[in-house]
Scaffold this active site. Structure first.
Site, PDB file in Angstrom:
ATOM      1  N   HIS A 180     -37.117   0.557 -28.572  1.00  0.00           N
ATOM      2  CA  HIS A 180     -38.465   1.059 -28.276  1.00  0.00           C
ATOM      3  C   HIS A 180     -38.912   0.676 -26.875  1.00  0.00           C
ATOM      4  O   HIS A 180     -38.284  -0.157 -26.216  1.00  0.00           O
ATOM      5  CB  HIS A 180     -39.466   0.539 -29.315  1.00  0.00           C
ATOM      6  N   CYS A 187     -35.696  -6.451 -31.994  1.00  0.00           N
ATOM      7  CA  CYS A 187     -35.549  -5.111 -31.409  1.00  0.00           C
ATOM      8  C   CYS A 187     -34.982  -5.176 -29.998  1.00  0.00           C
ATOM      9  O   CYS A 187     -34.932  -6.222 -29.370  1.00  0.00           O
ATOM     10  CB  CYS A 187     -36.905  -4.413 -31.368  1.00  0.00           C
TER      11      CYS A 187
END
Length: 199
Positions: free
Chosen positions: A159, A175
């Site tokens: 992301h 992440c």
């Protein structure tokens, strides 16, 4: 017999030399330098900067290219993308804060979202009970930035981020984060089903 003339410049030079003498003596002392550090030649280098961003080849990581491939190199903090049309992109990334938050292996992109909503996981709330219940997409405080690609491992994503200080650092809860402008360039190229490796 030499003649000595006292001038303002001479007086200032003498004063500076007198004041600097203790500092110079301390600097020459061995106490000013660590004695028990290993020699640089004996320390293991860690590739975390631009010099570590060398081009990789998808064949070294995947059996087939399929609809594309992403490889996140946790050590060098870089994300590689190979498209089915021969496109190759390389971006600096953020990586997990600790080894216990790091998941390695093969997965794939199962969903994509523009301006994703962020909901902290239970383990994030355990580490920081002050986290909000959720942050809507488009909010500048949203840690997922402007685009997110969800992996088939729950709560693991590639992301963007509004906090540019995180890129190149161990700063995520698992992440792989990118600058918003980079994730926006990557997002339209990555298809659902793109294979992913975290190395």
């Amino acid at each position: 017999m030499s003649r000595f003339t006292l001038t303002r410049r001479g007086l200032l030079t003498s004063a500076v030399a007198t004041l600097a003498t203790p500092s110079l003596l301390r600097a020459q002392s061995t106490d000013a330098f660590p004695q028990n550090e290993p020699a640089i030649r004996d320390t293991e280098s860690v590739n975390r900067n631009v010099s570590a961003f060398r081009q990789q080849h998808w064949q070294d990581h995947f059996d087939t290219l399929g609809v594309g491939a992403l490889m996140a190199d946790i050590s060098s903090r870089a994300l590689h993308y190979w498209g089915p049309d021969g496109t190759y992109l390389l971006f600096p990334s953020s990586v997990p804060m600790s080894e216990e938050l790091t998941r390695r292996g093969y997965t794939k992109v199962v969903r994509k979202q523009e301006n994703p909503t962020w909901t902290p996981t239970a383990s994030m709330r355990e580490r920081d009970p002050n986290l909000p219940i959720r942050i809507d997409g488009g909010d500048k405080g949203n840690p997922l930035g402007t685009r997110a690609m969800y992996l088939d491992w729950p709560a693991y994503l590639v992301h963007g981020t509004h906090d540019t200080r995180k890129i190149g650092r161990q700063s995520s809860s698992g992440c792989i984060g990118l600058y918003n402008q980079h994730v926006e360039k990557l997002y339209p190229l990555v298809q659902v089903g793109t294979q992913v490796r975290l190395l």
